[in-house]
Design a protein around this motif. Sequence first.
Motif, PDB file in Angstrom:
ATOM      1  N   PHE A  59      -2.657  12.727   6.433  1.00 17.18           N
ATOM      2  CA  PHE A  59      -1.617  11.839   5.899  1.00 17.18           C
ATOM      3  C   PHE A  59      -0.222  12.280   6.345  1.00 17.18           C
ATOM      4  O   PHE A  59       0.654  11.438   6.562  1.00 17.18           O
ATOM      5  CB  PHE A  59      -1.740  11.705   4.375  1.00 17.18           C
ATOM      6  CG  PHE A  59      -2.938  10.882   3.998  1.00 17.18           C
ATOM      7  CD1 PHE A  59      -2.951   9.512   4.258  1.00 17.18           C
ATOM      8  CD2 PHE A  59      -4.069  11.455   3.463  1.00 17.18           C
ATOM      9  CE1 PHE A  59      -4.071   8.736   3.969  1.00 17.18           C
ATOM     10  CE2 PHE A  59      -5.195  10.693   3.166  1.00 17.18           C
ATOM     11  CZ  PHE A  59      -5.200   9.332   3.423  1.00 17.18           C
ATOM     12  N   ALA A 115       0.853  -1.190   0.000  1.00 18.54           N
ATOM     13  CA  ALA A 115       0.000   0.000   0.000  1.00 18.54           C
ATOM     14  C   ALA A 115       0.890   1.241   0.000  1.00 18.54           C
ATOM     15  O   ALA A 115       2.105   1.147   0.205  1.00 18.54           O
ATOM     16  CB  ALA A 115      -0.897  -0.016   1.236  1.00 18.54           C
ATOM     17  N   GLY A 116       0.266   2.389  -0.200  1.00 22.57           N
ATOM     18  CA  GLY A 116       1.018   3.641  -0.203  1.00 22.57           C
ATOM     19  C   GLY A 116       1.817   3.831   1.079  1.00 22.57           C
ATOM     20  O   GLY A 116       2.962   4.306   1.046  1.00 22.57           O
ATOM     21  N   SER A 117       1.233   3.441   2.194  1.00 20.80           N
ATOM     22  CA  SER A 117       1.906   3.616   3.493  1.00 20.80           C
ATOM     23  C   SER A 117       3.262   2.928   3.532  1.00 20.80           C
ATOM     24  O   SER A 117       4.170   3.388   4.230  1.00 20.80           O
ATOM     25  CB  SER A 117       1.049   3.043   4.627  1.00 20.80           C
ATOM     26  OG  SER A 117      -0.244   3.563   4.586  1.00 20.80           O
ATOM     27  N   TRP A 149       6.023   5.198   2.683  1.00 18.59           N
ATOM     28  CA  TRP A 149       6.514   6.079   3.758  1.00 18.59           C
ATOM     29  C   TRP A 149       7.666   5.388   4.484  1.00 18.59           C
ATOM     30  O   TRP A 149       8.696   5.992   4.772  1.00 18.59           O
ATOM     31  CB  TRP A 149       5.414   6.339   4.788  1.00 18.59           C
ATOM     32  CG  TRP A 149       4.297   7.222   4.350  1.00 18.59           C
ATOM     33  CD1 TRP A 149       4.350   8.210   3.406  1.00 18.59           C
ATOM     34  CD2 TRP A 149       2.964   7.221   4.861  1.00 18.59           C
ATOM     35  NE1 TRP A 149       3.127   8.824   3.310  1.00 18.59           N
ATOM     36  CE2 TRP A 149       2.262   8.245   4.180  1.00 18.59           C
ATOM     37  CE3 TRP A 149       2.285   6.479   5.816  1.00 18.59           C
ATOM     38  CZ2 TRP A 149       0.922   8.525   4.438  1.00 18.59           C
ATOM     39  CZ3 TRP A 149       0.956   6.761   6.079  1.00 18.59           C
ATOM     40  CH2 TRP A 149       0.272   7.762   5.389  1.00 18.59           C
ATOM     41  N   ASN A 163       0.298  16.234  -2.353  1.00 20.74           N
ATOM     42  CA  ASN A 163      -1.120  16.577  -2.290  1.00 20.74           C
ATOM     43  C   ASN A 163      -1.705  15.934  -1.030  1.00 20.74           C
ATOM     44  O   ASN A 163      -1.613  14.721  -0.876  1.00 20.74           O
ATOM     45  CB  ASN A 163      -1.819  16.025  -3.544  1.00 20.74           C
ATOM     46  CG  ASN A 163      -3.262  16.459  -3.656  1.00 20.74           C
ATOM     47  OD1 ASN A 163      -3.548  17.613  -3.946  1.00 20.74           O
ATOM     48  ND2 ASN A 163      -4.183  15.547  -3.412  1.00 20.74           N
ATOM     49  N   THR A 204      -4.488  14.531   0.633  1.00 18.33           N
ATOM     50  CA  THR A 204      -5.802  14.019   0.225  1.00 18.33           C
ATOM     51  C   THR A 204      -6.892  14.349   1.246  1.00 18.33           C
ATOM     52  O   THR A 204      -8.049  14.499   0.887  1.00 18.33           O
ATOM     53  CB  THR A 204      -5.718  12.487   0.062  1.00 18.33           C
ATOM     54  OG1 THR A 204      -4.441  12.152  -0.475  1.00 18.33           O
ATOM     55  CG2 THR A 204      -6.795  11.958  -0.841  1.00 18.33           C
ATOM     56  N   VAL A 256       1.164  10.259  -3.369  1.00 21.54           N
ATOM     57  CA  VAL A 256       0.166   9.194  -3.542  1.00 21.54           C
ATOM     58  C   VAL A 256      -1.065   9.709  -4.298  1.00 21.54           C
ATOM     59  O   VAL A 256      -1.550   9.047  -5.210  1.00 21.54           O
ATOM     60  CB  VAL A 256      -0.210   8.572  -2.171  1.00 21.54           C
ATOM     61  CG1 VAL A 256      -1.419   7.653  -2.302  1.00 21.54           C
ATOM     62  CG2 VAL A 256       0.968   7.792  -1.591  1.00 21.54           C
ATOM     63  N   SER A 257      -1.540  10.897  -3.940  1.00 17.74           N
ATOM     64  CA  SER A 257      -2.716  11.410  -4.670  1.00 17.74           C
ATOM     65  C   SER A 257      -2.334  12.545  -5.625  1.00 17.74           C
ATOM     66  O   SER A 257      -3.182  13.319  -6.042  1.00 17.74           O
ATOM     67  CB  SER A 257      -3.802  11.875  -3.696  1.00 17.74           C
ATOM     68  OG  SER A 257      -3.301  12.905  -2.856  1.00 17.74           O
ATOM     69  N   GLN A 263      -3.578   2.907  -6.579  1.00 23.29           N
ATOM     70  CA  GLN A 263      -5.043   3.049  -6.560  1.00 23.29           C
ATOM     71  C   GLN A 263      -5.559   4.473  -6.712  1.00 23.29           C
ATOM     72  O   GLN A 263      -6.700   4.761  -6.399  1.00 23.29           O
ATOM     73  CB  GLN A 263      -5.581   2.443  -5.263  1.00 23.29           C
ATOM     74  CG  GLN A 263      -5.389   3.270  -3.991  1.00 23.29           C
ATOM     75  CD  GLN A 263      -4.031   3.093  -3.327  1.00 23.29           C
ATOM     76  OE1 GLN A 263      -3.076   2.715  -3.955  1.00 23.29           O
ATOM     77  NE2 GLN A 263      -3.972   3.384  -2.034  1.00 23.29           N
ATOM     78  N   LYS A 264      -4.684   5.367  -7.197  1.00 24.49           N
ATOM     79  CA  LYS A 264      -5.134   6.765  -7.319  1.00 24.49           C
ATOM     80  C   LYS A 264      -5.116   7.145  -8.809  1.00 24.49           C
ATOM     81  O   LYS A 264      -5.857   6.576  -9.573  1.00 24.49           O
ATOM     82  CB  LYS A 264      -4.222   7.664  -6.497  1.00 24.49           C
ATOM     83  CG  LYS A 264      -4.063   7.214  -5.051  1.00 24.49           C
ATOM     84  CD  LYS A 264      -5.162   7.707  -4.162  1.00 24.49           C
ATOM     85  CE  LYS A 264      -4.905   7.286  -2.729  1.00 24.49           C
ATOM     86  NZ  LYS A 264      -5.940   7.692  -1.818  1.00 24.49           N
ATOM     87  N   ASP A 294       5.649  12.387  -0.644  1.00 25.41           N
ATOM     88  CA  ASP A 294       4.509  11.480  -0.803  1.00 25.41           C
ATOM     89  C   ASP A 294       3.619  12.087  -1.886  1.00 25.41           C
ATOM     90  O   ASP A 294       2.977  13.113  -1.671  1.00 25.41           O
ATOM     91  CB  ASP A 294       3.773  11.392   0.543  1.00 25.41           C
ATOM     92  CG  ASP A 294       2.361  10.833   0.426  1.00 25.41           C
ATOM     93  OD1 ASP A 294       1.888  10.581  -0.691  1.00 25.41           O
ATOM     94  OD2 ASP A 294       1.722  10.646   1.480  1.00 25.41           O
TER      95      ASP A 294
HETATM   96  N1  PLP Z   1      -0.539   9.359   1.346  1.00 29.48           N
HETATM   97  C1  PLP Z   1      -1.610   9.939   0.803  1.00 29.48           C
HETATM   98  C2  PLP Z   1      -1.502  11.369   0.362  1.00 29.48           C
HETATM   99  C3  PLP Z   1      -2.796   9.233   0.656  1.00 29.48           C
HETATM  100  O1  PLP Z   1      -3.861   9.812   0.117  1.00 29.48           O
HETATM  101  C4  PLP Z   1      -2.853   7.893   1.100  1.00 29.48           C
HETATM  102  C5  PLP Z   1      -4.095   7.113   0.974  1.00 29.48           C
HETATM  103  O2  PLP Z   1      -5.130   7.604   0.627  1.00 29.48           O
HETATM  104  C6  PLP Z   1      -1.701   7.332   1.651  1.00 29.48           C
HETATM  105  C7  PLP Z   1      -0.559   8.090   1.753  1.00 29.48           C
HETATM  106  C8  PLP Z   1      -1.687   5.947   2.175  1.00 29.48           C
HETATM  107  O3  PLP Z   1      -1.909   5.053   1.174  1.00 29.48           O
HETATM  108  P1  PLP Z   1      -2.427   3.586   1.539  1.00 29.48           P
HETATM  109  O4  PLP Z   1      -3.779   3.761   2.126  1.00 29.48           O
HETATM  110  O5  PLP Z   1      -2.410   2.888   0.218  1.00 29.48           O
HETATM  111  O6  PLP Z   1      -1.458   3.022   2.502  1.00 29.48           O
END
Ligand code: PLP
Length: 382
Positions: A90, A63-65, A68, A139, A141, A168-169, A191-192, A166
Motif C-alpha cells: 500500500f 474508496a480508500g485510494s 491518498w 498499518n 495491511t 485505512v486498516s 470497509q475496515k 493512511d
Molecule cells: N491503504 C491501506 C492500508 C489499505 O489496506 C487499503 C485497502 O485495503 C487501501 C489503502 C486502499 O483502499 P481501497 O482499496 O478502498 O482503495
Amino acid sequence: MLKEKSLLMIPGPTPIPPQVVAAMTQPMINHRGEVFVSLFKEVSTSLQRLFRTEQPVYVFPGAGSGGWEAALVNTLEPGEIVLIVTIGDFGDRWVKVAGALGYTVERLTYEPGQAAQPADLAERLAANPAIRAVAFQHNETSTGVTNDVRALAATAREYGALVLVDSVSGLGALPLEMDAWGLDVVLTGAQKALMCPPGLSVIAFSERARERAFACKTPRFFWDIKAAHNGYLKHQTPYTPAVTEWYALQAALRLIEAEGVENGWKRHALMGAMARAGVKAMGLQLLATDEAYASNSVTAVVAPIEPKILRKVARDGFGVQLAGGQAKLEATIFRIGHLGYVTPNDVILALAATEMALAKAGYPVEVGAGVKAAMQVWLENA
Ligand code: PLP
C-alpha cells in the motif's frame, strides 16, 4: 457444508453488523433536507471522537485510494516533493499515485515485515530540506505491520514537513491520536474497522493542512477540501452524498461508541495477541520481523504450503475465508484479518480452520495447538 455461512476473516471488506445492514434499508431522503442535516451532525461529531480531533472530518463517496489523492492534491503544489515511506504494497501504491499526479516522489523503502524507523526518516529529511510532506501507512495491511505513527510524525514535524497518514486498516482498531500526535491528514475507508460496506473515503485535515488546502493551486475538483469544508460549515456535502452509506456509518458509529473507542482498541489488541500465539503454536512464522510492530488488525503469516491451496481448503472445507498475500508476497504468505465486527471467538474459528486446512493438505501440524494457545491468551486477559 452450508456454503452460505462462511466466516470472513480478511482485512477488508470486513463483516457488517446486522444493525448496519438494517440501516441501509431505510428509504431515500432529500440530501438537502433536515433529516440529512441531523445525520450529518451526528456522524461528523462521532467521527471526530474516533479520529481524536477537534477538526472537521470529511466524508467522500469513494474508496480508500481516493484519500491518498485527496491528501496530496490539497497539500502539495505541482512539482513539490513528497517523501513516501513504504513498508509494503500500500505504500508502493501511494508512491504510484503521487507519481501519476506529477509530484516529485522520494521513497524510503523497507523490506516486507519491517516497520519504518524514525532515525532513517530523520536522515532523509535532513538530507533534503525541500521535502514538503511525509506520507506513510499507520498499518500496512499487506504485511501485517504497524508503524509507530507518533514517533514518525514527531520526526517529520521536527523538519517542518506535513504528516500524511493512511490509517485505512488502522483507524478504529489501533490507537491513533490525530491532534495529540500532530497528524496533518488522516484518511481511512468505510470497509475496515468502521464496519461498513466499501464506498466511503473518510478524511480529516489539521488546521495547518486545511490552510494549505485553501491556498493550494493544484487543479482538482472531486477531492477539493475547500469545497468539502465550505459544505461542512452548512452540514452539507459539495455534491450528492452516498446517503445509504451515511446511514450505514451512523449505525456503525453508534456501535463503536457503545463499545467505547478505547475498548475497541483493547479488543483488537487481544485478537492480535491470540492470532499470533495461535500461529506460532502451529510452528508457523510471522512475517513481521519484530513482533513489537506486528499488527493487531491483521496477522500476516509465512505460509508453510502453497497459500492458495491453504485458503481454498480453509474456505471450502472449513468455512473460513483467509486472505492471500499481495504483489510479491502472493506465493509466500497468508493473512488472517481480525478487524471491525470481529470477536475473539472468530479468531479461534479462524485458527481452527487454518490448522485443519494444513492437516488436510498434508502438512504436519498438531491439530488444536494453535486454538489452545489462543484460548490461553484470551483466558489470561478475560
Ligand atoms: N491503504 C491501506 C492500508 C489499505 O489496506 C487499503 C485497502 O485495503 C487501501 C489503502 C486502499 O483502499 P481501497 O482499496 O478502498 O482503495
